[in-house]
Design an enzyme around this catalytic site. Structure first.
Site, PDB file in Angstrom:
ATOM      1  N   GLY A 168      -1.389  -7.511  -0.266  1.00  0.00           N
ATOM      2  CA  GLY A 168      -1.377  -8.535   0.768  1.00  0.00           C
ATOM      3  C   GLY A 168      -2.191  -9.753   0.401  1.00  0.00           C
ATOM      4  N   GLU A 193       0.073 -11.821  -1.644  1.00  0.00           N
ATOM      5  CA  GLU A 193       1.032 -12.485  -0.760  1.00  0.00           C
ATOM      6  C   GLU A 193       0.386 -13.633  -0.001  1.00  0.00           C
ATOM      7  OE1 GLU A 193       4.173  -9.042   0.442  1.00  0.00           O
ATOM      8  OE2 GLU A 193       2.089  -8.668   0.998  1.00  0.00           O
ATOM      9  N   ALA A 201      -3.907  -4.943   1.688  1.00  0.00           N
ATOM     10  CA  ALA A 201      -3.901  -4.494   3.072  1.00  0.00           C
ATOM     11  C   ALA A 201      -4.894  -3.349   3.236  1.00  0.00           C
ATOM     12  CB  ALA A 201      -2.497  -4.035   3.465  1.00  0.00           C
ATOM     13  N   GLU A 223       1.817  -2.356  -4.536  1.00  0.00           N
ATOM     14  CA  GLU A 223       2.296  -1.502  -3.439  1.00  0.00           C
ATOM     15  C   GLU A 223       3.191  -0.367  -3.911  1.00  0.00           C
ATOM     16  OE1 GLU A 223       1.823  -5.658  -1.528  1.00  0.00           O
ATOM     17  OE2 GLU A 223       2.416  -4.820  -3.468  1.00  0.00           O
TER      18      GLU A 223
END
Length: 268
Positions: free
Chosen positions: A119, A122, A75, A142
């Protein structure tokens, strides 16, 4: 249609046919930030993926721009730093880009040409098949920022690798190489320079050679296996199987087999 939608995007490209007939290559292109998933990229990727429906695309290859040096490095941390809890709750409303990818009617292959972190990890979990370059690093770091995966990682990752391995990766923030990712089931294939694109292209072409209706139904049925009890899943499979008998593609596929020719799919 998918190419037209992508033409209006700044961070996502789409091209149909380069990797084979009916195959769309969707490329994350934010090289200055190693394809970090900021709000613009997530929004544009969702729009491009949604454009698959109603198009002639039968398989999607999702990858990162080569000049970015990553599939997606996570992210955008600067965006995360500026949000409070209420703003993040709003940003987390579904469907997010991860759900758009997971719910794409056609199969999505992650071409992991570089690091897939946070991210980005993911995002590959939301794809249907994952093929990685041997130099890729993959993980959910994270926790090292004082947060946790928030794009489905705590849910999809255990379903792929088991609870223990998911706990190890999520709670330590450890990054693993592609070979180890394959060993634990996070990616399906690993290749070096010589075989990487051949493996992606061959799989995409073999999928795209099939009826789009059958592809969509088969994908739905397989995904249901992680969401339903066995007996319910078998009933769901039987219903989708029966529905295909109302399609022209079912008749065309069987006729082509009996006549020893290639089928001409109608998508209906």
């Amino acid at each position: 249609m998918i190419e037209q939608v992508a033409a209006d995007c700044e961070t996502v490209d789409a091209e149909v046919g380069e990797r084979g007939a009916h195959v769309a290559t969707v490329t994350l292109r934010r090289p200055d930030a190693r394809n970090a998933l900021n709000a613009q990229l997530r929004e544009e990727l969702a729009e491009v993926i949604d454009a698959v429906e109603g198009d002639e695309v039968r398989a999607v290859v999702l990858t990162g721009a080569e000049e970015a040096g990553a599939f997606a490095a996570g992210a955008d941390v600067t965006e995360l730093r500026e949000r409070d809890a209420l703003e993040q709750r709003e940003a987390s409303k579904r469907p997010r880009v991860y759900e758009h990818v997971a719910d794409c009617p056609m199969p999505v292959i992650a071409r992991i040409n570089g690091h897939a972190l946070g991210g980005g990890c993911e995002l590959i979990q939301a794809c249907d098949v994952r093929i990685a370059h041997e130099d890729a690093k993959i993980g959910q770091p994270e926790i090292t920022l004082g947060i946790m995966p928030g794009g489905g990682g705590t849910q999809r990752l255990p379903r792929l690798v088991g609870e223990g391995q998911a706990m190890r990766l999520i709670l330590s923030g450890e990054l693993i190489d592609a070979a180890e990712a394959a060993e634990i089931g996070l990616v399906d294939e690993v290749h070096g320079d010589e075989g990487f694109d051949d493996a992606v292209d061959e799989l995409a072409a073999s999928m795209a050679a099939n009826s789009p209706v059958a592809l969509e139904f088969a994908k739905q049925s397989v995904k249901a296996s992680s969401q339903m009890e066995l007996e319910d899943g078998i009933e769901y499979e039987a219903e989708l199987f029966a529905q295909l008998f109302a399609t022209a593609d079912k008749d065309e596929g069987i006729d082509a087999f009996l006549e020893d020719r290639d089928p001409e799919w109608q998508g209906e």
